[in-house]
Design a protein around this motif. Structure first.
Motif, PDB file in Angstrom:
ATOM      1  N   THR A 156      22.760  46.230  27.688  1.00  0.00           N
ATOM      2  CA  THR A 156      23.669  46.591  26.688  1.00  0.00           C
ATOM      3  C   THR A 156      22.667  46.590  25.329  1.00  0.00           C
ATOM      4  O   THR A 156      22.065  45.727  24.983  1.00  0.00           O
ATOM      5  N   VAL A 157      22.550  47.873  24.773  1.00  0.00           N
ATOM      6  CA  VAL A 157      21.493  48.206  23.698  1.00  0.00           C
ATOM      7  C   VAL A 157      22.474  47.967  22.553  1.00  0.00           C
ATOM      8  O   VAL A 157      23.542  48.760  22.086  1.00  0.00           O
ATOM      9  N   LEU A 158      22.180  47.011  21.585  1.00  0.00           N
ATOM     10  CA  LEU A 158      22.828  46.825  20.254  1.00  0.00           C
ATOM     11  C   LEU A 158      22.082  47.038  18.964  1.00  0.00           C
ATOM     12  O   LEU A 158      20.837  46.747  18.924  1.00  0.00           O
ATOM     13  N   VAL A 159      22.289  47.908  18.564  1.00  0.00           N
ATOM     14  CA  VAL A 159      21.630  48.283  17.014  1.00  0.00           C
ATOM     15  C   VAL A 159      22.278  47.643  15.872  1.00  0.00           C
ATOM     16  O   VAL A 159      23.596  47.833  15.605  1.00  0.00           O
ATOM     17  N   ASN A 160      21.441  47.186  15.029  1.00  0.00           N
ATOM     18  CA  ASN A 160      22.000  46.461  13.805  1.00  0.00           C
ATOM     19  C   ASN A 160      21.046  46.683  12.479  1.00  0.00           C
ATOM     20  O   ASN A 160      19.673  46.939  12.745  1.00  0.00           O
ATOM     21  N   THR A 161      21.552  46.547  11.331  1.00  0.00           N
ATOM     22  CA  THR A 161      20.660  46.747  10.099  1.00  0.00           C
ATOM     23  C   THR A 161      20.205  45.171  10.037  1.00  0.00           C
ATOM     24  O   THR A 161      20.888  44.307   9.688  1.00  0.00           O
ATOM     25  N   PHE A 162      18.867  45.053   9.665  1.00  0.00           N
ATOM     26  CA  PHE A 162      18.067  44.019   9.544  1.00  0.00           C
ATOM     27  C   PHE A 162      18.023  43.809   8.018  1.00  0.00           C
ATOM     28  O   PHE A 162      18.288  42.507   7.689  1.00  0.00           O
ATOM     29  N   ALA A 163      17.376  44.886   7.352  1.00  0.00           N
ATOM     30  CA  ALA A 163      17.097  44.653   5.882  1.00  0.00           C
ATOM     31  C   ALA A 163      17.361  45.930   5.452  1.00  0.00           C
ATOM     32  O   ALA A 163      16.823  47.038   5.809  1.00  0.00           O
ATOM     33  N   GLY A 164      17.540  46.094   3.946  1.00  0.00           N
ATOM     34  CA  GLY A 164      17.548  47.138   3.054  1.00  0.00           C
ATOM     35  C   GLY A 164      18.902  47.769   3.193  1.00  0.00           C
ATOM     36  O   GLY A 164      19.990  47.648   3.981  1.00  0.00           O
ATOM     37  N   SER A 165      19.192  48.610   2.167  1.00  0.00           N
ATOM     38  CA  SER A 165      20.544  49.386   2.128  1.00  0.00           C
ATOM     39  C   SER A 165      20.275  50.716   1.423  1.00  0.00           C
ATOM     40  O   SER A 165      20.159  51.551   2.347  1.00  0.00           O
ATOM     41  N   ASP A 166      20.028  50.562   0.226  1.00  0.00           N
ATOM     42  CA  ASP A 166      19.616  52.073  -0.290  1.00  0.00           C
ATOM     43  C   ASP A 166      17.986  52.264  -0.894  1.00  0.00           C
ATOM     44  O   ASP A 166      17.564  51.082  -0.848  1.00  0.00           O
ATOM     45  N   VAL A 167      17.805  53.458  -1.498  1.00  0.00           N
ATOM     46  CA  VAL A 167      16.505  53.627  -1.836  1.00  0.00           C
ATOM     47  C   VAL A 167      16.198  52.749  -3.040  1.00  0.00           C
ATOM     48  O   VAL A 167      17.111  52.686  -3.851  1.00  0.00           O
ATOM     49  N   GLY A 168      15.145  52.002  -3.240  1.00  0.00           N
ATOM     50  CA  GLY A 168      14.696  51.247  -4.529  1.00  0.00           C
ATOM     51  C   GLY A 168      13.503  50.593  -4.113  1.00  0.00           C
ATOM     52  O   GLY A 168      12.675  50.564  -3.335  1.00  0.00           O
ATOM     53  N   ASN A 169      13.507  49.481  -4.950  1.00  0.00           N
ATOM     54  CA  ASN A 169      12.104  48.528  -4.965  1.00  0.00           C
ATOM     55  C   ASN A 169      12.448  47.085  -5.438  1.00  0.00           C
ATOM     56  O   ASN A 169      12.125  46.742  -6.510  1.00  0.00           O
ATOM     57  N   ASP A 176      13.512  52.588   9.875  1.00  0.00           N
ATOM     58  CA  ASP A 176      14.432  53.812   9.600  1.00  0.00           C
ATOM     59  C   ASP A 176      14.213  54.584   8.467  1.00  0.00           C
ATOM     60  O   ASP A 176      15.013  54.396   7.398  1.00  0.00           O
ATOM     61  N   THR A 177      13.165  55.033   8.311  1.00  0.00           N
ATOM     62  CA  THR A 177      12.444  55.620   7.213  1.00  0.00           C
ATOM     63  C   THR A 177      13.415  56.488   6.218  1.00  0.00           C
ATOM     64  O   THR A 177      13.237  55.971   5.112  1.00  0.00           O
ATOM     65  N   TYR A 178      14.162  57.439   6.634  1.00  0.00           N
ATOM     66  CA  TYR A 178      14.860  58.076   5.501  1.00  0.00           C
ATOM     67  C   TYR A 178      16.065  57.508   5.172  1.00  0.00           C
ATOM     68  O   TYR A 178      16.957  58.007   4.411  1.00  0.00           O
ATOM     69  N   ASN A 179      16.655  56.401   5.926  1.00  0.00           N
ATOM     70  CA  ASN A 179      17.649  55.621   5.452  1.00  0.00           C
ATOM     71  C   ASN A 179      17.307  54.342   4.519  1.00  0.00           C
ATOM     72  O   ASN A 179      18.110  53.487   4.299  1.00  0.00           O
ATOM     73  N   HIS A 180      15.914  54.164   4.455  1.00  0.00           N
ATOM     74  CA  HIS A 180      15.365  53.123   3.713  1.00  0.00           C
ATOM     75  C   HIS A 180      15.664  51.611   4.246  1.00  0.00           C
ATOM     76  O   HIS A 180      15.959  50.946   3.214  1.00  0.00           O
ATOM     77  N   ARG A 181      15.820  51.624   5.546  1.00  0.00           N
ATOM     78  CA  ARG A 181      16.251  50.292   6.244  1.00  0.00           C
ATOM     79  C   ARG A 181      15.357  49.733   7.242  1.00  0.00           C
ATOM     80  O   ARG A 181      14.573  50.638   7.817  1.00  0.00           O
ATOM     81  N   ILE A 182      15.476  48.544   7.597  1.00  0.00           N
ATOM     82  CA  ILE A 182      14.684  48.218   8.902  1.00  0.00           C
ATOM     83  C   ILE A 182      15.797  47.924   9.814  1.00  0.00           C
ATOM     84  O   ILE A 182      16.869  46.964   9.435  1.00  0.00           O
ATOM     85  N   ARG A 183      15.732  48.405  10.651  1.00  0.00           N
ATOM     86  CA  ARG A 183      16.928  48.305  11.860  1.00  0.00           C
ATOM     87  C   ARG A 183      16.447  47.534  13.105  1.00  0.00           C
ATOM     88  O   ARG A 183      15.095  47.423  13.407  1.00  0.00           O
ATOM     89  N   THR A 184      17.384  47.068  13.847  1.00  0.00           N
ATOM     90  CA  THR A 184      16.782  46.088  15.119  1.00  0.00           C
ATOM     91  C   THR A 184      17.494  46.541  16.262  1.00  0.00           C
ATOM     92  O   THR A 184      18.631  47.037  16.176  1.00  0.00           O
ATOM     93  N   ILE A 185      16.961  46.620  17.493  1.00  0.00           N
ATOM     94  CA  ILE A 185      17.472  46.696  18.596  1.00  0.00           C
ATOM     95  C   ILE A 185      17.314  45.693  19.748  1.00  0.00           C
ATOM     96  O   ILE A 185      16.048  45.388  19.931  1.00  0.00           O
TER      97      ILE A 185
END
Length: 436
Positions: free
Chosen positions: A115-128, A424-433
């Protein structure tokens, strides 16, 4: 004489009775020996309820245990002829074993479906923005790598910086933050669109500083220096005598030897721990496999990784292929056809579309990110490629497998628990699987 005959007869009768009882006892014992005849279903994901049929299991739950590939399962129900057991998380494929008291019964193999689970680990919108995982912002993150302490380093491309995420989820700017070029410490240093990162056995970071045409080194205390490269060019040499043209991917082997994809030179460069730069493979732009590395051709090679056999694996971006360079320098094609596309299946028939990021797990399986907004997996054992996450459309949906979405994912890395991290470059996020 009569008494003697009587005694002999009595003894014979007793022997016959005892022997008959013994045979009957053994027959009864054989009747109650447990057996295992079948399991159903014989494949499925975690928490699948598997029915095990047989005989003489008994009815006491305390005397029966079930194992899937040596991982103990929960026995949900029990009768003398049927056991229902729940497949445990991360059991993986292997035989089913049943223990009834001290008797071991070996059943058929159960094929575990991940079972492959994808989650957002860090980041949300573009910024610094530094801070917690939820509050931090990135600006086109590209490369990822873990150090020996479990810190995750992120190359934050358009912020011209290297970000650090601690194991307890604190995001900070480790080096850089202003576009330009400057060797210095921490945020006083400057980068110009850095892309990918590798870490050696001493936790030194090596970054492809793409628009500066250099390989930069960052010590664990944040001191940034130029390790190799100077002005744009295509020269071998030592340290700053060497020249690159838009260096991109980077990886490191167990001897702390670096390998760099030199994109605009369409070649793969090798850098020893002392800074000596040589051309390992590639010549002119194009496509050609070859027994000698420098006779091969690449077309904008991007990410690099090293497998457990010390082969260098290359994401050959514009050739839509994954290439492999052996220890002897032979360049061959692992997967990818003559045209771009998205087709799973055997490695000889599958298609890729601009593969950009790769990483290799403990099983030697290869993970690929591409412009199809998907994460693909090459199973080395069965020589098949499959799409494990993403659905060919742009998006940012977390969830299960191909119900999820990405937006041009770039860099990949894997932690010691075999969790895959994706920039996840163009979403400006770090995702996990995670695969359970």
């Amino acid at each position: 004489m009569i008494k003697s005959i009587y005694k002999i007869g009595l003894i014979a009768m007793l022997y016959f009775i005892v022997n008959s009882c013994s045979k009957n006892d053994n027959s009864d014992n054989d009747t109650y020996v447990p057996t295992l005849s079948a399991i159903a279903p014989n494949s499925g994901p975690k928490t699948t309820i598997v029915t095990i049929t047989g005989t003489n299991f008994g009815t006491d739950l305390n005397t029966v245990k079930v194992f899937f590939n040596e991982k103990e399962a929960v026995v949900q129900s029990l009768t003398n002829t049927v056991i229902e057991a729940i497949v445990p998380v991360s059991a993986y494929t292997g035989v089913v074993k049943v223990m009834v008291n001290d008797i071991e019964l070996i059943g058929p193999e159960f094929t575990y479906i991940l079972t492959v689970l994808v989650n957002t680990f860090a980041g949300s919108d573009v910024g610094n923005i530094d801070g917690t995982l939820e509050s931090a912002n990135f600006n086109y993150p590209t490369g990822l790598a873990f150090d020996s302490e479990g810190n995750l380093y992120v190359v934050d491309n358009v912020n011209h910086s290297i970000r650090k995420i601690t194991p307890n989820g604190v995001v900070s700017t480790f080096a850089g933050g202003t576009q330009g070029f400057a060797d210095d410490t921490g945020t006083a240093a400057k980068f110009n669109y850095p892309y990918f990162i590798a870490i050696d056995t001493q936790d030194n970071l090596y970054v492809t500083d793409r628009a500066n045409h250099k390989i930069r080194k960052i010590t664990p205390n944040g001191e940034v220096t130029t390790f190799a490269g100077s002005t744009e060019g295509n020269d071998d040499g030592v340290g700053t005598d060497a020249k690159f043209s838009l260096p991109y991917g980077i990886t490191i082997d167990s001897n702390n030897t670096l390998y760099v994809s030199d994109v605009d030179n369409h070649n793969i460069r090798k850098i020893t721990s002392s800074g000596e730069v040589t051309t390992l493979a590639g010549s002119a732009q194009g496509f050609a496999d070859a027994n000698i590395g420098t006779e091969a051709k690449f077309n904008f090679p991007s990410s690099l990784a090293i497998d457990k056999d010390n082969n260098l694996v290359v994401a050959d971006f514009n050739n839509n292929k994954i290439r492999r360079i052996s220890l002897s320098g032979k360049v061959s094609t692992l997967v990818g056809g003559t045209t771009a596309g998205h087709k799973d299946g055997s490695l000889t028939e599958a298609l890729l579309n601009k593969p950009i990021g790769i990483s290799i797990d403990i099983n030697n399986d290869i993970y690929i990110s591409s412009y199809n907004h998907t994460i693909r997996k090459i199973n080395i054992n069965n020589q098949q490629i499959s799409t494990i996450a993403g659905n060919l459309g742009q998006g940012d949906n977390d969830g299960i497998g191909t119900d999820t979405s990405f937006n041009r994912p770039f860099g990949l890395t894997i932690d010691e628990d075999n969790t895959l991290y994706i920039a996840d470059t163009y979403n400006h996020r770090i995702r996990t699987i995670t695969q359970e």
